[in-house]
Design a protein around this motif. Structure first.
Motif, mmCIF file in Angstrom:
data_model
loop_
_atom_site.group_PDB
_atom_site.id
_atom_site.type_symbol
_atom_site.label_atom_id
_atom_site.label_comp_id
_atom_site.label_asym_id
_atom_site.label_seq_id
_atom_site.Cartn_x
_atom_site.Cartn_y
_atom_site.Cartn_z
ATOM 1 N N MET A 48 -5.628 5.337 -0.276
ATOM 2 C CA MET A 48 -5.156 4.552 -1.424
ATOM 3 C C MET A 48 -6.324 4.158 -2.323
ATOM 4 O O MET A 48 -6.187 4.133 -3.549
ATOM 5 C CB MET A 48 -4.405 3.317 -0.931
ATOM 6 C CG MET A 48 -3.595 2.683 -2.011
ATOM 7 S SD MET A 48 -2.201 1.765 -1.388
ATOM 8 C CE MET A 48 -1.835 0.786 -2.827
ATOM 9 N N ILE B 24 -0.630 -4.127 1.822
ATOM 10 C CA ILE B 24 -0.372 -5.564 1.655
ATOM 11 C C ILE B 24 1.111 -5.719 1.314
ATOM 12 O O ILE B 24 1.543 -5.410 0.197
ATOM 13 C CB ILE B 24 -1.268 -6.166 0.530
ATOM 14 C CG1 ILE B 24 -2.721 -5.692 0.676
ATOM 15 C CG2 ILE B 24 -1.172 -7.680 0.538
ATOM 16 C CD1 ILE B 24 -3.360 -5.948 2.019
ATOM 17 N N VAL C 148 4.500 0.557 0.988
ATOM 18 C CA VAL C 148 3.376 0.867 0.095
ATOM 19 C C VAL C 148 2.768 2.238 0.407
ATOM 20 O O VAL C 148 2.523 3.040 -0.501
ATOM 21 C CB VAL C 148 2.292 -0.240 0.203
ATOM 22 C CG1 VAL C 148 1.005 0.184 -0.491
ATOM 23 C CG2 VAL C 148 2.812 -1.544 -0.406
ATOM 24 N N GLY D 34 5.035 -2.712 -9.786
ATOM 25 C CA GLY D 34 4.514 -3.762 -8.915
ATOM 26 C C GLY D 34 3.727 -3.297 -7.722
ATOM 27 O O GLY D 34 3.830 -3.890 -6.646
ATOM 28 N N CYS D 35 2.913 -2.264 -7.899
ATOM 29 C CA CYS D 35 2.033 -1.830 -6.796
ATOM 30 C C CYS D 35 0.953 -0.909 -7.347
ATOM 31 O O CYS D 35 1.243 -0.069 -8.214
ATOM 32 C CB CYS D 35 2.837 -1.079 -5.734
ATOM 33 S SG CYS D 35 1.853 -0.600 -4.294
ATOM 34 N N ALA D 36 -0.257 -1.053 -6.824
ATOM 35 C CA ALA D 36 -1.355 -0.179 -7.253
ATOM 36 C C ALA D 36 -1.040 1.282 -6.939
ATOM 37 O O ALA D 36 -1.494 2.190 -7.632
ATOM 38 C CB ALA D 36 -2.652 -0.605 -6.566
ATOM 39 N N THR E 148 8.975 -3.350 -7.785
ATOM 40 C CA THR E 148 7.911 -3.352 -6.785
ATOM 41 C C THR E 148 8.331 -2.622 -5.505
ATOM 42 O O THR E 148 9.297 -1.843 -5.524
ATOM 43 C CB THR E 148 7.441 -4.815 -6.534
ATOM 44 O OG1 THR E 148 6.301 -4.800 -5.698
ATOM 45 C CG2 THR E 148 8.530 -5.679 -5.910
ATOM 46 N N THR E 149 7.627 -2.878 -4.439
ATOM 47 C CA THR E 149 7.826 -2.137 -3.180
ATOM 48 C C THR E 149 8.833 -2.880 -2.289
ATOM 49 O O THR E 149 10.008 -2.914 -2.590
ATOM 50 C CB THR E 149 6.465 -1.941 -2.481
ATOM 51 O OG1 THR E 149 5.846 -3.237 -2.301
ATOM 52 C CG2 THR E 149 5.549 -1.065 -3.316
ATOM 53 N N ASN F 170 -6.618 -3.453 0.382
ATOM 54 C CA ASN F 170 -6.198 -2.976 1.702
ATOM 55 C C ASN F 170 -7.219 -1.977 2.240
ATOM 56 O O ASN F 170 -8.153 -1.581 1.538
ATOM 57 C CB ASN F 170 -4.752 -2.438 1.683
ATOM 58 C CG ASN F 170 -4.596 -1.098 0.987
ATOM 59 O OD1 ASN F 170 -5.413 -0.202 1.156
ATOM 60 N ND2 ASN F 170 -3.531 -0.961 0.201
ATOM 61 N N CYS G 260 -4.488 -4.834 -6.262
ATOM 62 C CA CYS G 260 -3.284 -5.009 -5.445
ATOM 63 C C CYS G 260 -2.400 -5.972 -6.194
ATOM 64 O O CYS G 260 -2.895 -6.957 -6.767
ATOM 65 C CB CYS G 260 -3.624 -5.560 -4.069
ATOM 66 S SG CYS G 260 -2.165 -6.065 -3.127
ATOM 67 N N PHE G 261 -1.081 -5.737 -6.184
ATOM 68 C CA PHE G 261 -0.202 -6.482 -7.082
ATOM 69 C C PHE G 261 -0.077 -7.967 -6.746
ATOM 70 O O PHE G 261 0.381 -8.745 -7.574
ATOM 71 C CB PHE G 261 1.176 -5.823 -7.141
ATOM 72 C CG PHE G 261 1.924 -6.187 -8.386
ATOM 73 C CD1 PHE G 261 1.560 -5.638 -9.607
ATOM 74 C CD2 PHE G 261 2.957 -7.105 -8.353
ATOM 75 C CE1 PHE G 261 2.220 -5.996 -10.771
ATOM 76 C CE2 PHE G 261 3.631 -7.461 -9.516
ATOM 77 C CZ PHE G 261 3.272 -6.906 -10.725
#
Ligand code: 2AL
Length: 246
Positions: free
Chosen positions: A14, A44, A146, A179-181, A114-115, A9, A75-76
């Motif tokens: 980030m 994302i 995110v 489930g997310c960076a 996750t998000t 992204n 990125c997941f």
């Protein structure tokens, strides 16, 4: 060794956060170079965002992948992972793929937290693509955007912890994959609170990339991971074309 860490992204904040998480996981002597595409979405969170992220990863792997010893797609949704593997022979590791592998070493079944709930389908697709659908017992959305993860207050941590507790119980799973960076900083804290392995894909991908590079293992150039065929790309992508000299 040099690891290229691609945030797919366009949020510089980030990218900095991911770079810090990667450096914290990296061995002494590993140089982390963190980049992001110059186009696309700031986060994302769906298929449309993901399409631009995949092109962004291909762009960054093409521009910066040649002299890297390893590449991490942070990125997941693992956008552009296969494209990046064509673009450079260095091992390329996606954070979802890395986290699924790590979780499978530690528990017979794991859950993903996750998000946004709408991103759960992207994780489901990856689990099927990679063959982890029998190890993953559930994918759980928290509906946390995110970019809200950039300032991780206790309220947010509490929501993710609650979702993880529900996942462990409902799924009868033994480990949690984040489930997310943007959740990288959370892993150790949550692991202490939950008492089960909590896997951050950024750290896992860095360690897998380091290991493969140290073993002198590179992406196969036979078959579909061969370099892209030479042809002139059009428009803004013209500079990314492969030629016979590649
Ligand atoms: C992500 C991620 O890791 N980075 C991003 O922008 N979106 N993944 C997710 N499931 O929301």
């Amino acid at each position: 060794m040099k690891l290229l860490v691609i945030n797919p992204n366009t949020s510089a904040g980030m990218t900095a956060q991911i770079a810090a998480a990667a450096r914290a996981a990296a061995a002494p002597g590993t140089d982390i170079v963190a980049v992001q595409p110059d186009f696309g979405a700031p986060s994302i969170e769906g298929h449309f965002d993901d399409a631009f992220a995949a092109a962004g990863v291909a762009q960054q792997a093409r521009l910066h992948g040649a002299d890297a010893d390893g590449v991490v797609v942070a990125c997941f949704g693992d956008p552009g992972l296969d494209a990046a593997r064509e673009a450079t022979a260095a091992p390329v590791i996606g954070i979802a793929e890395a986290a699924f592998h790590a979780a499978s070493f530690l528990a017979t079944g794991f859950s993903v937290v996750t998000t946004m709930t709408r991103t759960c389908t992207i994780a489901d697709h990856l689990l099927h693509k990679y063959g982890f659908e029998r190890r993953c017992r559930g994918v759980h959305g928290t509906d946390i955007p995110v970019l809200d993860l950039e300032s991780m207050g206790e309220a947010l941590v509490g929501r993710i912890e609650a979702a993880a507790r529900t996942a462990l119980e409902r799924d009868r799973s033994g480990a949690i994959v984040l489930g997310c960076a943007g959740m990288a900083d959370l892993a150790l804290r949550l692991q202490q609170r939950l008492g089960v392995p909590v896997i951050d894909g950024v750290a896992a991908a860095v360690k897998f990339a380091e290991s493969l590079a140290a073993l002198s293992l590179r992406t196969s150039r036979r078959g579909d991971y061969a370099p892209p065929l030479p042809k002139p790309y059009a428009g803004w992508a013209a500079g990314l074309s492969f030629t016979a000299a590649d």
